[in-house]
Write an enzyme that holds these catalytic residues in place. Structure first.
Site, PDB file in Angstrom:
ATOM      1  N   GLY A   1      91.391  11.155  29.995  1.00 25.28           N
ATOM      2  CA  GLY A   1      92.113  11.096  28.726  1.00 25.28           C
ATOM      3  C   GLY A   1      92.276   9.655  28.292  1.00 25.28           C
ATOM      4  O   GLY A   1      92.139   8.732  29.106  1.00 25.28           O
TER       5      GLY A   1
ATOM      6  N   GLN B   1      96.378   2.682  24.069  1.00 28.15           N
ATOM      7  CA  GLN B   1      95.682   1.949  25.132  1.00 28.15           C
ATOM      8  C   GLN B   1      94.562   1.055  24.606  1.00 28.15           C
ATOM      9  O   GLN B   1      94.121   0.140  25.293  1.00 28.15           O
ATOM     10  CB  GLN B   1      95.089   2.937  26.158  1.00 28.15           C
ATOM     11  CG  GLN B   1      96.158   3.683  26.939  1.00 28.15           C
ATOM     12  CD  GLN B   1      95.527   4.688  27.880  1.00 28.15           C
ATOM     13  OE1 GLN B   1      95.229   5.807  27.476  1.00 28.15           O
ATOM     14  NE2 GLN B   1      95.295   4.303  29.119  1.00 28.15           N
TER      15      GLN B   1
ATOM     16  N   CYS C   1      96.154   5.611  35.849  1.00 28.36           N
ATOM     17  CA  CYS C   1      96.076   5.270  34.430  1.00 28.36           C
ATOM     18  C   CYS C   1      95.081   4.140  34.231  1.00 28.36           C
ATOM     19  O   CYS C   1      95.085   3.173  34.987  1.00 28.36           O
ATOM     20  CB  CYS C   1      97.456   4.848  33.927  1.00 28.36           C
ATOM     21  SG  CYS C   1      97.478   4.432  32.170  1.00 28.36           S
ATOM     22  N   LEU C   2      94.230   4.276  33.213  1.00 30.09           N
ATOM     23  CA  LEU C   2      93.243   3.229  32.925  1.00 30.09           C
ATOM     24  C   LEU C   2      93.933   1.909  32.576  1.00 30.09           C
ATOM     25  O   LEU C   2      93.327   0.854  32.706  1.00 30.09           O
ATOM     26  CB  LEU C   2      92.327   3.664  31.775  1.00 30.09           C
ATOM     27  CG  LEU C   2      91.418   4.872  32.071  1.00 30.09           C
ATOM     28  CD1 LEU C   2      90.675   5.294  30.808  1.00 30.09           C
ATOM     29  CD2 LEU C   2      90.435   4.558  33.192  1.00 30.09           C
TER      30      LEU C   2
ATOM     31  N   HIS D   1     101.195  12.748  29.967  1.00 30.30           N
ATOM     32  CA  HIS D   1     100.848  11.342  30.223  1.00 30.30           C
ATOM     33  C   HIS D   1     100.370  10.659  28.920  1.00 30.30           C
ATOM     34  O   HIS D   1     100.789   9.541  28.608  1.00 30.30           O
ATOM     35  CB  HIS D   1      99.762  11.313  31.306  1.00 30.30           C
ATOM     36  CG  HIS D   1      99.209   9.968  31.657  1.00 30.30           C
ATOM     37  ND1 HIS D   1      99.385   9.394  32.905  1.00 30.30           N
ATOM     38  CD2 HIS D   1      98.458   9.084  30.960  1.00 30.30           C
ATOM     39  CE1 HIS D   1      98.780   8.209  32.936  1.00 30.30           C
ATOM     40  NE2 HIS D   1      98.188   7.995  31.764  1.00 30.30           N
ATOM     41  N   GLU D   2      99.517  11.356  28.162  1.00 32.47           N
ATOM     42  CA  GLU D   2      98.962  10.756  26.933  1.00 32.47           C
ATOM     43  C   GLU D   2     100.008  10.654  25.828  1.00 32.47           C
ATOM     44  O   GLU D   2     100.061   9.653  25.110  1.00 32.47           O
ATOM     45  CB  GLU D   2      97.752  11.563  26.431  1.00 32.47           C
ATOM     46  CG  GLU D   2      96.596  11.734  27.411  1.00 32.47           C
ATOM     47  CD  GLU D   2      96.101  10.447  28.044  1.00 32.47           C
ATOM     48  OE1 GLU D   2      96.374   9.352  27.506  1.00 32.47           O
ATOM     49  OE2 GLU D   2      95.440  10.527  29.098  1.00 32.47           O
TER      50      GLU D   2
ATOM     51  N   HIS E   1     102.081   7.727  26.350  1.00 34.83           N
ATOM     52  CA  HIS E   1     101.440   6.488  25.871  1.00 34.83           C
ATOM     53  C   HIS E   1     101.758   6.244  24.396  1.00 34.83           C
ATOM     54  O   HIS E   1     102.059   5.119  23.994  1.00 34.83           O
ATOM     55  CB  HIS E   1      99.915   6.556  26.021  1.00 34.83           C
ATOM     56  CG  HIS E   1      99.394   6.134  27.364  1.00 34.83           C
ATOM     57  ND1 HIS E   1      99.654   4.897  27.916  1.00 34.83           N
ATOM     58  CD2 HIS E   1      98.591   6.760  28.252  1.00 34.83           C
ATOM     59  CE1 HIS E   1      99.038   4.790  29.090  1.00 34.83           C
ATOM     60  NE2 HIS E   1      98.385   5.923  29.320  1.00 34.83           N
TER      61      HIS E   1
HETATM   62  O1  GNR Z   1      91.819   9.191  33.976  1.00 36.76           O
HETATM   63  C1  GNR Z   1      93.011   9.494  34.134  1.00 36.76           C
HETATM   64  N1  GNR Z   1      93.358  10.299  35.170  1.00 36.76           N
HETATM   65  C2  GNR Z   1      94.630  10.807  35.353  1.00 36.76           C
HETATM   66  C3  GNR Z   1      94.936  11.378  36.572  1.00 36.76           C
HETATM   67  C4  GNR Z   1      96.166  11.916  36.814  1.00 36.76           C
HETATM   68  C5  GNR Z   1      97.111  11.906  35.820  1.00 36.76           C
HETATM   69  C6  GNR Z   1      96.837  11.333  34.589  1.00 36.76           C
HETATM   70  C7  GNR Z   1      95.596  10.791  34.358  1.00 36.76           C
HETATM   71  S1  GNR Z   1      95.234  10.097  32.803  1.00 36.76           S
HETATM   72  C8  GNR Z   1      94.036   8.919  33.252  1.00 36.76           C
HETATM   73  C9  GNR Z   1      93.452   8.247  32.034  1.00 36.76           C
HETATM   74  C10 GNR Z   1      94.538   7.527  31.279  1.00 36.76           C
HETATM   75  O2  GNR Z   1      95.043   6.501  31.640  1.00 36.76           O
HETATM   76  N2  GNR Z   1      94.979   8.103  30.199  1.00 36.76           N
HETATM   77  O3  GNR Z   1      95.989   7.543  29.511  1.00 36.76           O
HETATM   78 NI    NI Z   2      97.132   6.380  30.958  1.00 38.97          NI
END
Ligand code: GNR
Ligand code: NI
Length: 170
Positions: free
Chosen positions: A46, A51, A91-92, A133-134, A137
């Site tokens: 995601g 980001q 998270c990236l 999670h998204e 952000h």
């Molecule tokens: O690639 C991603 N893997 C992930 C694994 C577990 C919980 C959330 C994520 S999101 C992350 C990509 C990202 O940072 N999205 O904002």
């Molecule tokens: Ni993230």
């Protein structure tokens, strides 16, 4: 399509709140394409516009094994949730760090597709985690905000070690 630069914590742009999108025009379509390319290139499931330093409420996702099911979510919101579950997240924008976070186990998410139609989607498992999670952000929140004080302290030390000139506020 150009790839976008993914901001890394502690970049303060990651703390900005994204604005609602009021018309899905060609700029938004192009942004979605570039975000998908960036997400695939970085190996994420995601990516939120925050980001890539764009303060608009748009998220891209692909949880499929073959990375051939791109999804674009405009103005996503959680309209119902139930249960609690702990899972490991990454998270990236926080490279090389993984931590356990407690979130709702199931969520109902409402968003617009690129063609403007409204979708209400029930999610559990990794999809539910990813949606929360998204959307976090887009509100300037990171998964590390939920860590225990001890784990935050350890992460802060690690980041400061990586760059001795960096003072990390956690
Ligand atoms: O690639 C991603 N893997 C992930 C694994 C577990 C919980 C959330 C994520 S999101 C992350 C990509 C990202 O940072 N999205 O904002
Ligand atoms: Ni993230």
């Amino acid at each position: 399509m150009p790839r976008l630069t993914v901001l890394h914590y502690p970049d303060t742009n990651l703390r900005k709140k994204a604005a609602l999108i009021n018309s899905i025009d060609e700029n938004i379509t192009a942004l979605a394409d570039n975000m998908l390319e960036t997400m695939y290139a970085e190996g994420g499931i995601g990516l939120a516009a925050t980001q890539v330093n764009v303060q608009k409420r748009i998220v891209v996702m692909d949880l499929s094994e073959d990375k051939n099911q791109p999804n674009v979510l405009i103005n996503p919101e959680i309209i119902a949730s139930e249960g609690l579950e702990q899972t490991q997240e990454g998270c990236l924008s926080v490279p090389d760090y993984y931590g356990i976070v407690e979130r709702a186990e199931k969520v109902k998410c409402r968003y617009l597709k690129l063609d403007g139609t409204v979708v209400e989607q029930d999610a559990d498992g990794l999809l539910a985690v990813c949606m929360q999670h998204e959307i976090d952000h887009l509100d300037g929140k990171l998964f590390i905000d939920y860590l225990s004080p001890l784990k935050r302290q350890r992460l802060k030390k690690k980041l400061e070690k990586q760059d001795k000139h960096l003072q990390v506020v956690l």
